[in-house]
Design an enzyme around this catalytic site. Structure first.
Site, PDB file in Angstrom:
ATOM      1  N   ASP A 176       2.671 -38.665  18.007  1.00  0.00           N
ATOM      2  CA  ASP A 176       1.370 -39.175  18.413  1.00  0.00           C
ATOM      3  C   ASP A 176       0.732 -38.128  19.314  1.00  0.00           C
ATOM      4  OD1 ASP A 176      -0.135 -42.179  18.878  1.00  0.00           O
ATOM      5  OD2 ASP A 176      -0.518 -40.622  20.366  1.00  0.00           O
ATOM      6  N   GLU A 211       5.280 -43.778  17.583  1.00  0.00           N
ATOM      7  CA  GLU A 211       3.949 -43.862  18.180  1.00  0.00           C
ATOM      8  C   GLU A 211       3.999 -44.302  19.633  1.00  0.00           C
ATOM      9  OE1 GLU A 211       1.565 -47.751  17.192  1.00  0.00           O
ATOM     10  OE2 GLU A 211       2.601 -47.129  15.369  1.00  0.00           O
ATOM     11  N   LYS A 250       0.724 -54.263   7.300  1.00  0.00           N
ATOM     12  CA  LYS A 250       1.228 -54.809   8.559  1.00  0.00           C
ATOM     13  C   LYS A 250       2.013 -56.087   8.270  1.00  0.00           C
ATOM     14  CE  LYS A 250      -0.715 -51.896  11.495  1.00  0.00           C
ATOM     15  NZ  LYS A 250      -0.028 -51.156  12.565  1.00  0.00           N
ATOM     16  N   GLU A 273       8.266 -49.466   9.662  1.00  0.00           N
ATOM     17  CA  GLU A 273       7.803 -48.779  10.865  1.00  0.00           C
ATOM     18  C   GLU A 273       7.962 -49.680  12.084  1.00  0.00           C
ATOM     19  OE1 GLU A 273       3.532 -46.907  12.376  1.00  0.00           O
ATOM     20  OE2 GLU A 273       4.050 -46.934  10.244  1.00  0.00           O
ATOM     21  N   HIS A 304       1.452 -40.680  13.533  1.00  0.00           N
ATOM     22  CA  HIS A 304       0.698 -41.898  13.792  1.00  0.00           C
ATOM     23  C   HIS A 304      -0.745 -41.508  14.099  1.00  0.00           C
ATOM     24  CE1 HIS A 304      -0.872 -44.816  16.933  1.00  0.00           C
ATOM     25  NE2 HIS A 304      -0.723 -45.586  15.866  1.00  0.00           N
ATOM     26  N   ASP A 351       4.890 -52.101   8.343  1.00  0.00           N
ATOM     27  CA  ASP A 351       4.854 -51.792   9.771  1.00  0.00           C
ATOM     28  C   ASP A 351       4.905 -53.098  10.561  1.00  0.00           C
ATOM     29  OD1 ASP A 351       4.356 -50.899  12.330  1.00  0.00           O
ATOM     30  OD2 ASP A 351       2.392 -50.025  11.885  1.00  0.00           O
TER      31      ASP A 351
END
Length: 492
Positions: free
Chosen positions: A375, A352, A269, A323, A402, A297
């Site tokens: 998703d 997502e 992240k 992402e 996701h 992400d």
């Protein structure tokens, strides 16, 4: 399918997991996450939802468990998520039940519950055979009501509610047939599969005839691919090692543990602080080595140019993709980012929070993404995911679902198994997200072996939660929430 199975009742529960809490539940964290009934800024919508529910057809429950990690599941924008679901149970006159859910982050789940209740009138009283006999028409019935579509259409709360309801219907269908959902899909005739999809608004990208052709061509080698999945499983990547806020020691320990369990694909992240991202990405790359796969992400953190600049600074760590670099609605912005990062060998992944198949159509047409992240609960259930999987195949873009949320790993494994066996027939640059949490609350939890998803064998969509989890963690009257409230009152 023997005999008519009539749906006689629909129940929906608001199941919340306060993952924002520390293990000891400090005053600040508890006061920041009071049960809805004790939050003065939201009583009006809560009372509305209470009044709107018919106790004969719908019951509302709320459940939660506490994370032991204060930094668990944190990203740059969603800094205090309470992982939650709107959980649907469909009952039939034949004794079969279907279970469905959609994923949320805490506050607002009660609004989704209200939307599910509004949709329940379209479900109760119908037979399963009537629904799946013309699934396209039923999907359109739920998404195109002349009044309720105004609060969509096919987006936002009403689409989340649609996903929860339809996930329960698909689960019921698979249970009645005695198959896990992925197997139900794999065994289904191509024309029957296509008949489940609403092609409205996407025929300029994928026609019904093109979808049928893709499925027919993929029949070759399908049995061998199914055997391969049963033997080896579907490749996964882990998001559990590098949440925002983890210390360097935590990163090292988690990466070391993951490597010892055969993980080769890791996601970090990013987006809170550039220098911190550089340091963390360098550390993770050093830990996993040059040959394993790294992804990053940002969870919609940046504007377009900011995304390009920021990710360029992280290019030395060779991420496969960035992402959600910007707003999930900014299709042209994603296209600009994608074009700018291509010379660096970095792709764009998103999906997502992509509302529907039309958004995915435009992202594909604009070459705005190199990885499609479906998703299982954001789109309109299996029906709409089938459309996106087939569009992605036509545009030669890999699907990498996701799964960072309650139950998402359980559900999405069915979809990605179907994609490989019956559509794409490829594992090139393909993997499915895995997050190691909250699986204990499901009756058919995910099984990972050698960093791969093991195909589930239980009938259904793996959506059924344990009754004990729902009972103990009802909100606000469940044991856990009552304890939290009593603790706060005592400290006050």
């Amino acid at each position: 399918m023997a005999g008519a199975t009539t749906i006689v009742q629909l129940r929906v529960s608001d199941v919340r997991f306060p993952t924002s809490l520390e293990q000891h539940g400090s005053d600040a964290m508890v006061s920041a996450r009071l049960p809805l009934a004790f939050q003065p800024e939201l009583p009006a919508i809560y009372l509305f939802c209470e009044a709107a529910l018919d106790p004969l057809t719908l019951s509302v429950q709320i459940a939660s468990t506490c994370s032991t990690d204060p930094h668990f599941a944190r990203d740059p924008l969603h800094t205090e998520p309470d992982y939650s679901v709107a959980y649907v149970v469909i009952e039939t006159d034949g004794g079969h039940e279907g279970y469905g859910l959609t994923f949320t982050l805490g506050k607002g789940t009660e609004v989704v519950v209200c939307a599910v209740e509004a949709l329940s009138a379209f479900v109760v009283g119908r037979t399963l055979q009537e629904i799946v006999g013309d699934f396209r028409a039923f999907y359109r019935l739920l998404t195109s009501d002349g009044q309720m579509r105004w609060i969509g259409p096919e987006k936002g709360v009403i689409q989340l509610a649609t996903a929860a309801v339809l996930n329960a219907v698909w689960d019921l269908w698979a249970r009645v047939e005695g198959k896990p959902l992925w197997k139900l899909l794999v065994d289904m005739e191509p024309r029957k599969l296509v008949s489940c999809i609403d092609f409205r608004y996407i025929t300029d990208a994928l026609t019904e005839e093109e979808a049928l052709d893709i499925l027919v061509k993929a029949q070759e080698g399908k049995c061998q691919r199914e055997e391969e999945m049963l033997r080896d499983g579907y490749p996964a990547y882990t998001t559990s090692c590098a949440w925002i806020g983890y210390s360097d020691q935590q990163l090292k320990e988690l990466c070391t543990k993951a490597l010892s369990h055969d993980w080769t694909r890791f996601k970090v992240k990013v987006g809170a602080d550039l220098q911190d991202d550089v340091r963390r990405c360098r550390l993770v790359r050093q830990m996993i080595g040059p040959d394993n796969t790294l992804m990053i992400d940002a969870n919609q953190r940046w504007d377009v140019q900011e995304a390009i600049t920021w990710v360029s600074h992280l290019a030395e760590f060779k991420p496969l993709w960035i992402e959600e670099p910007t707003s999930p609605d900014d299709i042209l912005g994603h296209a600009v980012i994608s074009k700018a990062l291509a010379p660096l060998g970095i792709g764009v992944a998103t999906g997502e929070q992509c509302h529907n198949r039309v958004m995915f159509k435009q992202l594909l047409q604009a070459s705005a993404l190199q990885f499609v992240q479906i998703d299982s609960c954001r789109l309109g259930s299996v029906n709409e995911n089938l459309a996106v999987i087939l569009m992605a195949c036509k545009f030669h873009v890999p699907v990498c679902p996701h799964a960072g949320g309650v139950g998402l790993c359980e559900l999405v494994r069915h979809l990605i198994l179907f994609d490989y066996i019956s559509v794409s027939a490829s594992l090139q640059n393909r993997m499915c997200e895995y997050v190691d949490h909250l699986h204990e609350h499901f009756k058919s939890p995910v099984v990972i072996r050698n960093a791969c998803y093991v195909p589930p064998k239980d009938p259904g969509y793996s959506t059924e939660m344990r009754e004990e989890s729902v009972r103990r963690y009802q909100y606000p009257q469940g044991e856990v929430w009552q304890t939290l409230q009593a603790t706060r009152g005592h400290r006050t």
